[in-house]
Structures are given as structure tokens and as C-alpha cells.
Design a protein around this motif. Structure first.
Motif, PDB file in Angstrom:
ATOM      1  N   TRP A  21       3.968  -8.443 -10.733  1.00 21.20           N
ATOM      2  CA  TRP A  21       3.905  -7.326  -9.797  1.00 21.20           C
ATOM      3  C   TRP A  21       4.595  -7.716  -8.507  1.00 21.20           C
ATOM      4  CZ3 TRP A  21       1.615  -2.983 -11.723  1.00 21.20           C
ATOM      5  CH2 TRP A  21       0.781  -3.140 -12.834  1.00 21.20           C
ATOM      6  N   ALA A  22       5.285  -6.765  -7.856  1.00 19.23           N
ATOM      7  CA  ALA A  22       5.917  -7.056  -6.563  1.00 19.23           C
ATOM      8  C   ALA A  22       6.042  -5.760  -5.763  1.00 19.23           C
ATOM      9  CB  ALA A  22       7.307  -7.658  -6.784  1.00 19.23           C
ATOM     10  N   PRO A  23       5.991  -5.871  -4.424  1.00 19.48           N
ATOM     11  CA  PRO A  23       6.171  -4.657  -3.611  1.00 19.48           C
ATOM     12  C   PRO A  23       7.546  -4.066  -3.851  1.00 19.48           C
ATOM     13  CG  PRO A  23       5.433  -6.523  -2.265  1.00 19.48           C
ATOM     14  CD  PRO A  23       5.782  -7.077  -3.612  1.00 19.48           C
ATOM     15  N   GLY A  24       7.597  -2.729  -3.956  1.00 18.66           N
ATOM     16  CA  GLY A  24       8.859  -2.021  -4.087  1.00 18.66           C
ATOM     17  C   GLY A  24       9.182  -1.305  -2.788  1.00 18.66           C
ATOM     18  N   ALA A  25       9.784  -0.130  -2.896  1.00 20.04           N
ATOM     19  CA  ALA A  25      10.197   0.628  -1.705  1.00 20.04           C
ATOM     20  C   ALA A  25       8.975   1.199  -0.984  1.00 20.04           C
ATOM     21  CB  ALA A  25      11.112   1.763  -2.150  1.00 20.04           C
ATOM     22  N   PRO A  26       9.116   1.437   0.337  1.00 22.83           N
ATOM     23  CA  PRO A  26       8.034   2.139   1.052  1.00 22.83           C
ATOM     24  C   PRO A  26       7.838   3.525   0.436  1.00 22.83           C
ATOM     25  CG  PRO A  26       9.708   1.332   2.588  1.00 22.83           C
ATOM     26  CD  PRO A  26      10.254   1.123   1.210  1.00 22.83           C
ATOM     27  N   LEU A  27       6.585   4.021   0.438  1.00 23.48           N
ATOM     28  CA  LEU A  27       6.317   5.353  -0.121  1.00 23.48           C
ATOM     29  C   LEU A  27       6.997   6.411   0.737  1.00 23.48           C
ATOM     30  CD1 LEU A  27       2.547   5.146  -1.146  1.00 23.48           C
ATOM     31  CD2 LEU A  27       4.580   4.559  -2.465  1.00 23.48           C
ATOM     32  N   GLY A  28       7.490   7.461   0.090  1.00 29.48           N
ATOM     33  CA  GLY A  28       8.179   8.538   0.800  1.00 29.48           C
ATOM     34  C   GLY A  28       7.208   9.463   1.520  1.00 29.48           C
ATOM     35  N   ALA A  29       7.791  10.364   2.320  1.00 28.98           N
ATOM     36  CA  ALA A  29       6.977  11.232   3.188  1.00 28.98           C
ATOM     37  C   ALA A  29       6.026  12.113   2.380  1.00 28.98           C
ATOM     38  CB  ALA A  29       7.912  12.093   4.046  1.00 28.98           C
ATOM     39  N   GLU A  30       6.496  12.610   1.229  1.00 25.48           N
ATOM     40  CA  GLU A  30       5.627  13.513   0.441  1.00 25.48           C
ATOM     41  C   GLU A  30       4.400  12.776  -0.083  1.00 25.48           C
ATOM     42  OE1 GLU A  30       7.069  15.956  -2.856  1.00 25.48           O
ATOM     43  OE2 GLU A  30       8.807  16.394  -1.601  1.00 25.48           O
ATOM     44  N   THR A  31       4.614  11.576  -0.597  1.00 25.72           N
ATOM     45  CA  THR A  31       3.482  10.793  -1.119  1.00 25.72           C
ATOM     46  C   THR A  31       2.538  10.410   0.025  1.00 25.72           C
ATOM     47  OG1 THR A  31       4.937   9.922  -2.816  1.00 25.72           O
ATOM     48  CG2 THR A  31       2.869   8.761  -2.493  1.00 25.72           C
ATOM     49  N   LEU A  32       3.128  10.048   1.165  1.00 24.61           N
ATOM     50  CA  LEU A  32       2.282   9.679   2.309  1.00 24.61           C
ATOM     51  C   LEU A  32       1.406  10.852   2.728  1.00 24.61           C
ATOM     52  CD1 LEU A  32       4.737   7.553   4.520  1.00 24.61           C
ATOM     53  CD2 LEU A  32       2.808   6.735   3.123  1.00 24.61           C
ATOM     54  N   ALA A  33       1.953  12.076   2.640  1.00 23.37           N
ATOM     55  CA  ALA A  33       1.174  13.257   3.020  1.00 23.37           C
ATOM     56  C   ALA A  33       0.002  13.448   2.041  1.00 23.37           C
ATOM     57  CB  ALA A  33       2.063  14.498   3.037  1.00 23.37           C
ATOM     58  N   VAL A  34       0.250  13.231   0.742  1.00 26.53           N
ATOM     59  CA  VAL A  34      -0.838  13.343  -0.247  1.00 26.53           C
ATOM     60  C   VAL A  34      -1.916  12.305   0.075  1.00 26.53           C
ATOM     61  CG1 VAL A  34      -1.467  13.073  -2.686  1.00 26.53           C
ATOM     62  CG2 VAL A  34       0.664  14.225  -2.071  1.00 26.53           C
ATOM     63  N   LEU A  35      -1.482  11.064   0.319  1.00 25.48           N
ATOM     64  CA  LEU A  35      -2.461   9.993   0.575  1.00 25.48           C
ATOM     65  C   LEU A  35      -3.234  10.247   1.871  1.00 25.48           C
ATOM     66  CD1 LEU A  35      -0.618   6.716  -0.546  1.00 25.48           C
ATOM     67  CD2 LEU A  35      -2.047   8.274  -1.865  1.00 25.48           C
ATOM     68  N   ALA A  36      -2.524  10.758   2.898  1.00 25.70           N
ATOM     69  CA  ALA A  36      -3.222  11.051   4.158  1.00 25.70           C
ATOM     70  C   ALA A  36      -4.313  12.091   3.918  1.00 25.70           C
ATOM     71  CB  ALA A  36      -2.217  11.538   5.208  1.00 25.70           C
ATOM     72  N   GLY A  37      -4.027  13.081   3.054  1.00 24.50           N
ATOM     73  CA  GLY A  37      -5.016  14.112   2.728  1.00 24.50           C
ATOM     74  C   GLY A  37      -6.221  13.541   1.987  1.00 24.50           C
ATOM     75  N   LEU A  38      -6.049  12.356   1.433  1.00 29.26           N
ATOM     76  CA  LEU A  38      -7.148  11.718   0.687  1.00 29.26           C
ATOM     77  C   LEU A  38      -7.815  10.626   1.519  1.00 29.26           C
ATOM     78  CD1 LEU A  38      -5.332  11.496  -2.778  1.00 29.26           C
ATOM     79  CD2 LEU A  38      -6.987  13.216  -2.006  1.00 29.26           C
ATOM     80  N   GLY A  39      -7.469  10.582   2.818  1.00 31.55           N
ATOM     81  CA  GLY A  39      -8.138   9.625   3.707  1.00 31.55           C
ATOM     82  C   GLY A  39      -7.447   8.284   3.812  1.00 31.55           C
ATOM     83  N   LEU A  40      -6.150   8.241   3.445  1.00 32.51           N
ATOM     84  CA  LEU A  40      -5.397   6.984   3.544  1.00 32.51           C
ATOM     85  C   LEU A  40      -4.252   7.167   4.534  1.00 32.51           C
ATOM     86  CD1 LEU A  40      -5.196   6.105  -0.260  1.00 32.51           C
ATOM     87  CD2 LEU A  40      -6.381   4.754   1.471  1.00 32.51           C
ATOM     88  N   PRO A  41      -4.466   6.927   5.822  1.00 26.27           N
ATOM     89  CA  PRO A  41      -3.402   7.119   6.806  1.00 26.27           C
ATOM     90  C   PRO A  41      -2.238   6.149   6.580  1.00 26.27           C
ATOM     91  CG  PRO A  41      -5.345   6.119   7.822  1.00 26.27           C
ATOM     92  CD  PRO A  41      -5.716   6.449   6.408  1.00 26.27           C
ATOM     93  N   ALA A  42      -1.066   6.526   7.099  1.00 27.11           N
ATOM     94  CA  ALA A  42       0.171   5.778   6.812  1.00 27.11           C
ATOM     95  C   ALA A  42       0.088   4.316   7.234  1.00 27.11           C
ATOM     96  CB  ALA A  42       1.353   6.465   7.505  1.00 27.11           C
ATOM     97  N   ASP A  43      -0.756   3.998   8.222  1.00 25.99           N
ATOM     98  CA  ASP A  43      -0.850   2.594   8.653  1.00 25.99           C
ATOM     99  C   ASP A  43      -1.955   1.833   7.919  1.00 25.99           C
ATOM    100  OD1 ASP A  43      -3.181   3.612   9.648  1.00 25.99           O
ATOM    101  OD2 ASP A  43      -2.767   3.147  11.763  1.00 25.99           O
ATOM    102  N   GLY A  44      -2.532   2.456   6.899  1.00 19.94           N
ATOM    103  CA  GLY A  44      -3.554   1.776   6.101  1.00 19.94           C
ATOM    104  C   GLY A  44      -4.969   1.995   6.587  1.00 19.94           C
ATOM    105  N   GLY A  45      -5.120   2.553   7.795  1.00 15.69           N
ATOM    106  CA  GLY A  45      -6.467   2.864   8.292  1.00 15.69           C
ATOM    107  C   GLY A  45      -7.385   1.652   8.360  1.00 15.69           C
ATOM    108  N   GLY A  46      -6.828   0.502   8.705  1.00 15.01           N
ATOM    109  CA  GLY A  46      -7.667  -0.690   8.881  1.00 15.01           C
ATOM    110  C   GLY A  46      -7.869  -1.495   7.603  1.00 15.01           C
ATOM    111  N   ARG A  47      -7.318  -1.044   6.504  1.00 14.33           N
ATOM    112  CA  ARG A  47      -7.434  -1.838   5.274  1.00 14.33           C
ATOM    113  C   ARG A  47      -6.574  -3.099   5.405  1.00 14.33           C
ATOM    114  NH1 ARG A  47      -8.072   3.227   4.556  1.00 14.33           N
ATOM    115  NH2 ARG A  47      -9.615   4.071   3.124  1.00 14.33           N
ATOM    116  N   PRO A  48      -6.970  -4.174   4.711  1.00  8.61           N
ATOM    117  CA  PRO A  48      -6.238  -5.434   4.884  1.00  8.61           C
ATOM    118  C   PRO A  48      -4.881  -5.433   4.171  1.00  8.61           C
ATOM    119  CG  PRO A  48      -8.020  -5.697   3.299  1.00  8.61           C
ATOM    120  CD  PRO A  48      -8.140  -4.300   3.839  1.00  8.61           C
ATOM    121  N   GLU A  49      -3.971  -6.240   4.657  1.00  9.44           N
ATOM    122  CA  GLU A  49      -2.666  -6.449   4.011  1.00  9.44           C
ATOM    123  C   GLU A  49      -2.882  -6.805   2.528  1.00  9.44           C
ATOM    124  OE1 GLU A  49       0.190  -5.966   5.423  1.00  9.44           O
ATOM    125  OE2 GLU A  49       1.652  -7.116   4.257  1.00  9.44           O
ATOM    126  N   GLY A  50      -2.097  -6.177   1.650  1.00 12.45           N
ATOM    127  CA  GLY A  50      -2.219  -6.471   0.223  1.00 12.45           C
ATOM    128  C   GLY A  50      -3.208  -5.569  -0.507  1.00 12.45           C
TER     129      GLY A  50
END
Ligand code: SAM
Length: 385
Positions: A189-218
């Protein structure tokens, strides 16, 4: 080189997990479902409610009958009971047989339709349904969309098999977590490209802000990009009606809670579960919990109305499971070993740590179901949340 390594090499040595999960499950030659390798039931790879016996189908039918009756009362012509992802066809067979025995007045208008992507599983379903006298057939999503009718779609443990994308917090931003073929032939497994704006909007709607909301690296989890297109596809096959999805899941607050690092993905085989998602490619079932909040949010964009979710254990108790268990304590048509086996089956269906913890999630088309309205032949489900 095994087939997965070959497939990754053809993709330039890396791919997101959603296409990899699709290959591992649905590839017609190698995939767990696509090849027909899966075995359902207590002697197989995993247990599903209909694979335990007939109790689940019998209880579920008590809810499906009033919903189908309401559709029959407000429409003319054919109505459909559709099962999407029928596996061995056990539930379709049980529901079809139950409908024949109950013989509701609209039975002549009813057609049972199965939607299954795996050709070997379609064959197994066909064999199982040979004795069924109720009209039934198989259709693709495109065929249904070309001639929509009123209907009720059942999706039992289907959404958990839709491919999910893994993502991780990398350098303070959400990135795709990709499957990578190393120069020495290892798969990792390895990090790929940053998630695009559309996916980030879906995740933000599910409580996952673009900066990770305090979750740890990894920190990693997954989401289901196939969910919204699938909801739209199912909706296109109905002129009006319902979708009842039954699956294991969590609301977003729990699914993406900071403590749930690693997500919910599991590999299952021979009644065992593990997190080695890439071992023995195509020999293991891969499944992710359903994010109930995502389903609710995606419903509106696909012209569905979210009608709520209830735990399976509560729904089945409301539909008469407790009364059945109690009746089994007295002698009846079944002998003692049969009564004990039936009791065991019923208990597994409601045990909150087993199948009772599943969710029943109901969606309706516009105007097809308003349980507040009297006089329309609609029965409000007893298990309504
Ligand atoms: C986990 S099994 C559930 C089987 C069955 N419903 C049960 O509960 O025993 C998932 C089923 O969905 C089928 N499937 C997966 N993706 C599908 C899709 N997009 N459309 C139709 N069937 C699909 C699989 O081949 C398999 O039959």
C-alpha cells in the motif's frame, strides 16, 4: 506472476483500491463472486440471514406484503419484486414460495426479477428457482431502466460488496491509499494522489474535514464511490416504489470516529475474517460496512426519499419473531430437534452481536409511500424507527 500482479503491472504498477476490489470480487475468471467461487451458508464462506433457513424470508414477507399491496392498489398493470445481488437465490426462492402460499389478490400481476452480475451465480439461482411456479426472470439494470414499472427492490448484503476506495491522512491532507506492485514483485500500500474536491465534499458531509479534523497522520478509512451511481441505477428501473437495503453498517459519526483507524474492510473465507485484503487474490470475500449517513445523503441526489433505518433485531421482533419463539416452547407440528433448530435460527437473526445488528434502510420514490396518510391501503411498518 499471479493474475493480480499481472493486472497491476498492466495499470502501470498501481491502482486505487476500488478497481482492485472490483477485480477481486467481480472479475469473471478470478473474482470471488464473478468466478462463482463463493459458498454461502454455515458450511461455506460466511452466513447470511437467508442462508440459515426459511425464518428470515417468512418474517420479512410480513412487511413486504403490505408494501406490495399498496403498490398494487395505486397502480395498474405489472408490479415487480426485485432482488439485487441474490447470491444463491435462497431469499428469492423463499419469498416467491411464501407469496404463492399466501396468494394475495394481486399475485397475478406480480413478477419476481433478479439482478445478478455474476454469470455462475445466475446459473445457481436458476437451478434453485426451477421448482418455483411464480413468474420470475433475470434482468440487467439497463433492461429495467428501459421499461420501469412499480416495484420493490430488495438489496440484502449487496451494498457491502460494492467496491470502496481507501484513503489516508498524509502530510495533513486526505490522499488515495493505493495498491502498489513493488519492483521485487511484492504487493503493498502507498499514498496516491490527494483526493479531489468532489470526494472531499462527500467526506466533509460525513464529518471528515479536509485537514483531517485532528486525526493522526496515517489514519485510514474507506468510502463507497459506487453507492450514488448504484442508487441512481436502481431508481431508474422503478416508476414508483421502494428500496429496502439490509446490511451491516454504522452512522458516519461511528464509521469515521477518530478511534476507528483502519476502516471496516474485512476479508472473509471459510467462516474466518481477517484484514489481509490482498492475500490469495479472488479467494476471499471482501466487504466494507455501509455508511448509513452516506446512504441517506446520496439518496436525495438519486431521486430517493430516505424513510429511515431500524436495527434488524427490532424489526424482526416487531414482525412477530418473539411470538414465534414463545410458540416453539410448546409441542406443535415440529418435533423437538426441529423446534430447537428453528429457535436457534430465530435467535441468531435477532442477536445484536450477530445478524440482529444489521440495519434495515428504507427509501421511497416521490409520493410512493406516506405512512401518515390513511385510507391508501398503506400499513406503517411495525418496526418503523
Ligand atoms: C454478499 S452477496 C449477498 C447474497 C445474498 N443477497 C445473501 O444475502 O445471501 C452479494 C451478491 O451481490 C452480487 N453483486 C455484487 N455486485 C452486484 C451488482 N452491482 N449488481 C448485481 N449484483 C451484484 C454478488 O455477485 C452476490 O450475488
Amino acid at each position: 506472476m499471479d493474475w493480480l500482479r499481472q493486472r497491476l503491472a498492466e495499470q502501470g504498477g498501481r491502482a486505487g483500491f476500488a478497481p482492485v476490489m472490483d477485480w477481486l470480487l467481480n472479475d469473471p475468471t478470478h473474482g470471488f463472486y464473478g468466478s462463482g467461487r463463493v459458498r454461502f451458508g454455515p458450511q461455506g464462506d460466511f452466513v447470511t440471514s437467508p442462508s440459515l433457513g426459511s425464518a428470515f424470508g417468512e418474517l420479512l414477507l410480513r412487511q413486504l406484503i403490505p408494501l406490495l399491496a399498496a403498490l398494487a392498489a395505486r397502480t395498474e398493470g405489472p408490479i415487480r419484486l426485485l432482488e439485487w445481488g441474490p447470491g444463491e437465490g435462497q431469499l428469492a426462492a423463499q419469498l416467491g414460495q411464501g407469496l404463492l402460499e399466501l396468494d394475495p389478490p394481486w399475485l397475478q400481476r406480480l413478477e419476481l426479477v433478479l439482478v445478478e452480475t455474476s454469470a455462475p451465480l445466475r446459473d445457481r439461482q436458476r437451478q434453485r428457482l426451477v421448482p418455483l411456479a411464480l413468474p420470475h426472470r433475470w434482468a440487467t439494470a439497463a433492461e429495467l431502466a428501459a421499461a420501469p414499472t412499480p416495484g420493490l427492490v430488495l438489496a440484502h448484503e449487496l451494498i457491502d460488496a460494492l467496491p470502496v476506495e481507501r484513503f489516508l491522512l498524509h502530510q495533513g491532507r486526505w490522499h488515495c491509499l493505493e495498491v502498489v506492485l513493488a519492483a521485487d514483485g511484492g504487493i503493498g500500500w502507498a499514498p496516491g494522489a490527494p483526493l479531489g474536491a468532489e470526494t472531499l465534499a462527500v467526506l466533509a458531509g460525513l464529518g471528515l474535514p479536509a485537514d483531517g479534523g485532528g486525526r493522526p497522520e496515517g489514519w485510514t478509512s474507506e468510502w463507497c464511490p459506487a453507492l450514488a451511481p448504484w442508487l441512481a441505477q436502481v431508481r431508474q428501473g422503478l416508476s414508483q416504489g421502494w428500496l429496502l437495503a439490509i446490511d451491516y453498517g454504522h452512522p458516519a459519526a461511528r464509521y469515521y470516529g477518530p478511534q476507528r483507524d483502519g476502516g471496516t474492510l474485512l476479508a472473509n473465507r471459510g467462516q474466518l475474517s481477517c484484514q489481509q485484503l490482498l492475500q490469495d487474490p479472488g479467494d476471499w470475500d471482501l466487504t466494507a460496512h455501509v455508511c448509513i449517513t452516506h446512504l441517506e445523503q446520496a439518496a436525495a441526489a438519486a431521486a430517493w426519499h430516505w424513510r429511515g433505518a431500524s436495527l434488524q433485531g427490532e424489526a424482526l421482533l416487531q414482525l412477530g419473531l418473539a411470538a414465534e419463539i414463545s410458540a416453539l416452547s410448546a409441542p406443535g407440528p415440529l418435533d423437538l430437534p426441529q423446534r430447537l433448530a428453528r429457535r436457534e435460527e430465530l435467535l441468531r437473526l435477532v442477536d445484536p452481536y450477530l445478524l440482529g445488528g444489521f440495519w434495515w434502510m428504507l427509501l421511497a420514490t416521490e409520493g410512493s409511500c406516506n405512512f401518515q396518510a390513511d385510507g391508501e391501503g398503506l400499513t406503517r411498518p411495525g418496526w418503523w424507527p
